[in-house]
Design an enzyme around this catalytic site. Structure first.
Site, mmCIF file in Angstrom:
data_model
loop_
_atom_site.group_PDB
_atom_site.id
_atom_site.type_symbol
_atom_site.label_atom_id
_atom_site.label_comp_id
_atom_site.label_asym_id
_atom_site.label_seq_id
_atom_site.Cartn_x
_atom_site.Cartn_y
_atom_site.Cartn_z
ATOM 1 N N PRO A 68 8.973 0.933 5.234
ATOM 2 C CA PRO A 68 7.759 0.122 5.146
ATOM 3 C C PRO A 68 8.086 -1.322 5.531
ATOM 4 C CG PRO A 68 8.540 0.707 2.952
ATOM 5 C CD PRO A 68 9.423 1.413 3.931
ATOM 6 N N HIS A 69 7.159 -1.957 6.234
ATOM 7 C CA HIS A 69 7.413 -3.314 6.695
ATOM 8 C C HIS A 69 6.103 -4.054 6.908
ATOM 9 C CE1 HIS A 69 7.082 -0.669 10.194
ATOM 10 N NE2 HIS A 69 6.518 -1.697 10.806
#
Length: 151
Positions: A68-69
């Site tokens: 996730p980013h």
């Protein structure tokens, strides 16, 4: 100059046995956890930005890995956290396998090229069986950090 894992990850942001029962709970945990490491940020803001990115498509890249980013205005530089979950969870990954390793990346809003290069470096590392296996077989958070940040 290309970044390395040790440039963006710290022992304090390496967690073994992170509690999570779903993707949403992991993202909430990350919001709460990372807001303690980024001045002037809120857990809700980090959670909402990570969730918004997930709505574009799952960051579950396969083989039990999620990355996730998001971009965050409050970030002065790229920071990461690495979680080994207590139990694998469904993450809508491209291969439909449950996720047990989560490498989250928060980057400054304007860092477009750096963001892409860092994501690519992380995805390349996690594409290697030996790298994933070494992290999974580490004894504790300190060992996870040592393995993850080596070379």
């Amino acid at each position: 100059m290309s970044q390395t894992i040790s440039d963006i990850l710290s022992p304090e942001r390496t967690i073994d046995g992170a509690p999570a029962t779903s993707k949403k709970r992991v993202l909430e945990y990350l919001g709460n956890f990372l807001s303690q490491h980024i001045p002037h940020s809120s857990s809700e803001d980090i959670y909402e930005k990570l969730l918004a990115r997930e709505r574009l498509g799952s960051t579950g890249i396969g083989e039990g890995i999620a990355i996730p980013h998001c971009r965050l205005r409050q970030c002065d530089s790229t920071i990461a956290a690495l979680l080994r979950l207590q139990e694998p969870i469904d993450y809508d990954s491209i291969d439909q396998k449950p996720v047990d390793l989560v490498f989250v990346l928060l980057v400054p809003e304007e860092a477009n090229e750096e963001h892409l290069q860092t994501l690519s470096m992380i995805a390349e590392k996690f594409s290697k069986d030996t790298y994933r296996d070494s992290i999974r077989n580490a004894k504790n958070a300190s060992d996870i950090y040592q393995v993850a940040s080596a070379s």
